[in-house]
Design a protein around this motif. Structure first.
Motif, short mmCIF file in Angstrom:
data_model
loop_
_atom_site.label_atom_id
_atom_site.label_comp_id
_atom_site.label_asym_id
_atom_site.label_seq_id
_atom_site.Cartn_x
_atom_site.Cartn_y
_atom_site.Cartn_z
N LEU A 340 0.93 -1.24 0.02
CA LEU A 340 0.12 0.00 0.01
C LEU A 340 0.88 1.26 0.16
O LEU A 340 0.28 2.28 -0.44
CB LEU A 340 -0.94 -0.09 1.10
CG LEU A 340 -2.13 -0.83 1.16
CD1 LEU A 340 -2.68 -0.82 2.62
CD2 LEU A 340 -3.17 -0.26 0.07
N LEU A 341 1.87 1.26 0.54
CA LEU A 341 3.00 2.53 0.57
C LEU A 341 3.25 2.75 -0.84
O LEU A 341 3.66 2.26 -1.59
CB LEU A 341 4.13 1.98 1.27
CG LEU A 341 4.06 1.89 2.92
CD1 LEU A 341 5.17 1.56 3.62
CD2 LEU A 341 3.43 3.19 3.31
N GLY A 342 2.98 4.22 -0.90
CA GLY A 342 3.16 4.66 -2.49
C GLY A 342 1.70 4.41 -3.21
O GLY A 342 1.91 5.15 -4.32
N GLN A 343 0.98 3.84 -2.76
CA GLN A 343 -0.27 3.50 -3.64
C GLN A 343 -1.80 3.88 -3.19
O GLN A 343 -2.67 4.37 -3.89
CB GLN A 343 -0.52 2.18 -3.72
CG GLN A 343 0.60 1.26 -4.47
CD GLN A 343 1.17 1.71 -5.73
OE1 GLN A 343 0.18 1.87 -6.55
NE2 GLN A 343 2.32 2.03 -5.87
N GLY A 344 -1.34 4.47 -1.70
CA GLY A 344 -2.66 4.82 -0.91
C GLY A 344 -2.91 6.32 -0.52
O GLY A 344 -3.84 6.46 0.24
N PHE A 348 -2.40 5.93 3.25
CA PHE A 348 -1.12 5.47 3.45
C PHE A 348 0.07 6.07 2.96
O PHE A 348 0.48 5.39 1.77
CB PHE A 348 -1.17 3.80 3.12
CG PHE A 348 -2.27 3.10 3.70
CD1 PHE A 348 -2.16 2.40 4.96
CD2 PHE A 348 -3.68 2.97 2.93
CE1 PHE A 348 -3.08 1.81 5.50
CE2 PHE A 348 -4.71 2.21 3.73
CZ PHE A 348 -4.42 1.74 4.82
N PRO A 349 0.50 6.96 3.69
CA PRO A 349 1.34 8.08 2.84
C PRO A 349 3.03 7.32 2.98
O PRO A 349 3.32 6.47 3.56
CB PRO A 349 1.47 9.28 3.75
CG PRO A 349 1.00 9.04 4.94
CD PRO A 349 0.16 7.45 5.00
N GLY A 350 3.79 8.02 1.89
CA GLY A 350 4.94 7.53 1.86
C GLY A 350 5.19 6.46 0.97
O GLY A 350 4.38 5.53 0.40
N ALA A 351 6.43 5.96 0.63
CA ALA A 351 6.60 4.82 -0.23
C ALA A 351 7.36 3.91 0.56
O ALA A 351 7.90 3.81 1.77
CB ALA A 351 8.03 5.24 -1.15
N ASN A 352 7.47 2.78 -0.19
CA ASN A 352 7.89 1.28 0.56
C ASN A 352 9.36 1.36 0.08
O ASN A 352 10.02 2.37 -0.30
CB ASN A 352 7.22 0.07 -0.15
CG ASN A 352 7.38 -0.23 -1.52
OD1 ASN A 352 8.30 0.43 -2.23
ND2 ASN A 352 6.38 -0.77 -2.14
N ALA A 353 10.41 0.34 0.22
CA ALA A 353 11.60 0.41 -0.07
C ALA A 353 11.98 -0.04 -1.22
O ALA A 353 13.33 -0.29 -1.59
CB ALA A 353 12.21 -0.63 1.14
#
Length: 401
Positions: A340-344, A348-353
Motif C-alpha cells: 500500500l505504501l506509495g499507492q494509498g 497510507f502515505p510515503g513509499a516502500n523500500a
C-alpha cells in the motif's frame, strides 16, 4: 446467545454495543454498483449477517459513502429487518467545496434509504487541509450542523489515519462528539489520542482491529502459538476492550460466520484481567528474543518523517513492519501494508523500500539517518524487507480503514 454489553458512547449518551458491525467487507463490490447488478446471493449473505448481528445485540451498524455497494445493499434491508435499538452510522469524506460534500452526504442518505442517521463521521481527516475544509466558515461542518438542526443527523465525529499530532489537534477543537481511529495490540501509538478523547468526553471507536490489527483472520502459526490459549482475534478484542476509554471495536464481517470469534471474546470479557497478562508476556518475550532489547528501545529514534526522507521512504512504518515480521511472523499483514505504501495517497502515505539502490542511493539514505543510532544497520534491514515483501502493489480502495 449472550447479548453484547453496551457502554456510554461519550457525550453522545448513546448505549454503544462493544462490538460494531462494520460495512467494509459484506458488500458485493468496491464499485458503487447499479441496483440491477446486485446479486440475490450477495443480499442473502448480508441478510444473514444482519440477522445474526441483531440477535446477538450488535445494534450499531457503520458503513461509508465510498465502501462500494455497501450503502445501497444495506439500505434495501434496513426497513425489512427493523431494530428499534439500531444505531446507524455512515461516513463521508471532507471536501474543499462544501456543496460537493453536501451532494455526497445526500447520496449517502439516498443509498441508505433513510431520513436520518444517528452518527455521521467526516471520513478521513488525514491531512491538515482536511481539518481546515471541515472547520472553516462555510465548510463541511456547517453543512452537518444545518442537517443536525433539521433532525437528519444525530452526532458528528471523524475517522482518521492521520499523525498523532493532527488527531490530537482535531480532538482539541471540541467540534466532534466521537472518533474512529486505529489502536490495537500491534499499534499502540495513538494511546495519547484516546486519553485526550476521554478528557473531551468523546466516544472512541477502534477501526478494523482484526484486519489492520495484523490480518488476524489469517494468522501465522507462530502467532497462533503465542496467543494460546486464545485465538489472536479473541486476544486482540479483549486487549482493545479492556483499555480505558475504548467504547466499541469494529467487526468487519464478510458473512455471518465472521461474528463468531468476536462473540467468543465478548463472552470472555469479564475474565480479561486473568487471560491477557499471560498472552502479552508470551508475545513480548518472543519480540525481545527476535529483535533484542537495544533495538526495541531505540529503533524509531531519529527517523525522518516520510515527507523528509529520500524518495519519501516511510522509514517508521517499514521498520515497524520489520519488527512485526521478525517477532510474530505477520507476513500477510506486512505484505499488504508494504504494497500500500506509495499507492494509498493520504491514507497510507510515503513509499516502500522498492526504490532503495534504484532511485535512492544508500548514501542518500544514510544522510537522512544521521540522527538514528541504527544508521548503519537500517539499509540492510530495508533490503531484507524489500526482498521478502517487495514487487507488488495493493489498491487502497479495498483496504481503507
Amino acid at each position: 446467545m449472550a447479548m453484547i454489553p453496551t457502554r456510554r458512547f461519550g457525550r453522545t449518551e448513546l448505549p454503544m454495543p462493544v462490538l460494531s458491525l462494520g460495512g467494509m467487507r459484506f458488500q458485493q463490490s468496491w464499485s458503487d454498483l447499479a441496483a440491477d447488478q446486485i446479486t440475490a446471493a450477495s443480499q442473502a449473505n448480508l441478510r444473514a449477517t444482519l440477522e445474526k448481528a441483531r440477535a446477538a445485540g450488535l445494534h450499531h451498524i457503520e458503513t461509508a459513502r465510498h465502501y462500494g455497494s455497501s450503502e445501497r445493499q444495506l439500505g434495501w434491508l434496513l426497513a425489512e429487518l427493523p431494530d428499534p435499538q439500531r444505531i446507524l452510522q455512515t461516513k463521508v469524506p471532507p471536501q474543499a467545496d462544501a456543496q460537493a460534500f453536501e451532494a455526497e452526504l445526500a447520496r449517502s442518505f439516498r443509498r441508505l434509504g433513510v431520513e436520518r442517521v444517528d452518527l455521521l463521521s467526516i471520513h478521513g481527516i488525514n491531512l491538515p487541509e482536511h481539518l481546515e475544509h471541515t472547520l472553516r466558515p462555510g465548510g463541511c461542518l456547517e453543512v452537518v450542523r444545518r442537517w443536525q438542526g433539521e433532525g437528519r443527523i444525530g452526532h458528528v465525529g471523524f475517522s482518521t489515519h492521520a499523525s498523532l499530532e493532527l488527531i490530537q489537534a482535531a480532538i482539541a477543537t471540541d467540534a466532534f462528539d466521537y472518533i474512529n481511529l486505529h489502536w490495537y495490540f500491534i499499534r499502540q501509538d495513538n494511546r495519547p489520542a484516546i486519553d485526550l478523547a476521554q478528557a473531551h468526553d468523546m466516544g472512541v471507536f477502534v477501526i478494523s482491529p482484526t484486519d489492520k490489527g495484523g490480518h488476524l483472520h489469517s494468522p501465522s502459526q507462530r502467532l497462533l502459538d503465542l496467543c494460546a490459549p486464545l485465538h489472536p482475534i479473541v486476544f486482540n478484542d479483549l486487549f482493545c476492550l479492556s483499555a480505558p476509554g475504548v467504547h466499541t471495536i469494529s467487526l468487519g464481517a464478510a458473512g455471518p460466520q465472521d461474528l463468531d470469534r468476536h462473540l467468543e471474546a465478548v463472552a470472555l470479557l469479564d475474565q480479561a484481567d486473568a487471560l491477557l497478562p499471560g498472552v502479552v508476556e508470551q508475545l513480548e518475550q518472543a519480540r525481545h528474543e527476535a529483535l533484542g532489547a537495544d533495538w526495541l528501545a531505540s529503533w524509531d529514534r531519529g527517523l525522518p518523517d516520510w515527507s523528509q526522507a529520500p524518495g519519501e521512504i516511510n522509514l517508521p512504518v517499514l521498520l515497524w513492519l520489520h519488527n512485526l515480521l521478525e517477532a510474530w511472523d505477520l507476513e500477510s499483514f506486512a505484505r499488504a501494508r508494504y504494497g500500500l505504501l506509495g499507492q494509498g495517497g493520504h491514507w497510507f502515505p510515503g513509499a516502500n523500500a522498492d526504490g532503495l539502490d534504484h532511485t535512492v542511493s544508500e548514501q542518500e539514505l544514510l544522510g537522512a539517518l544521521a540522527a538514528s543510532p541504527w544508521r548503519e544497520r537500517i539499509p540492510a534491514v530495508l533490503r531484507q524487507l524489500r526482498d521478502r515483501l517487495g514487487g507488488q502493489t495493493v489498491s487502497r480502495l479495498s483496504s481503507a480503514d
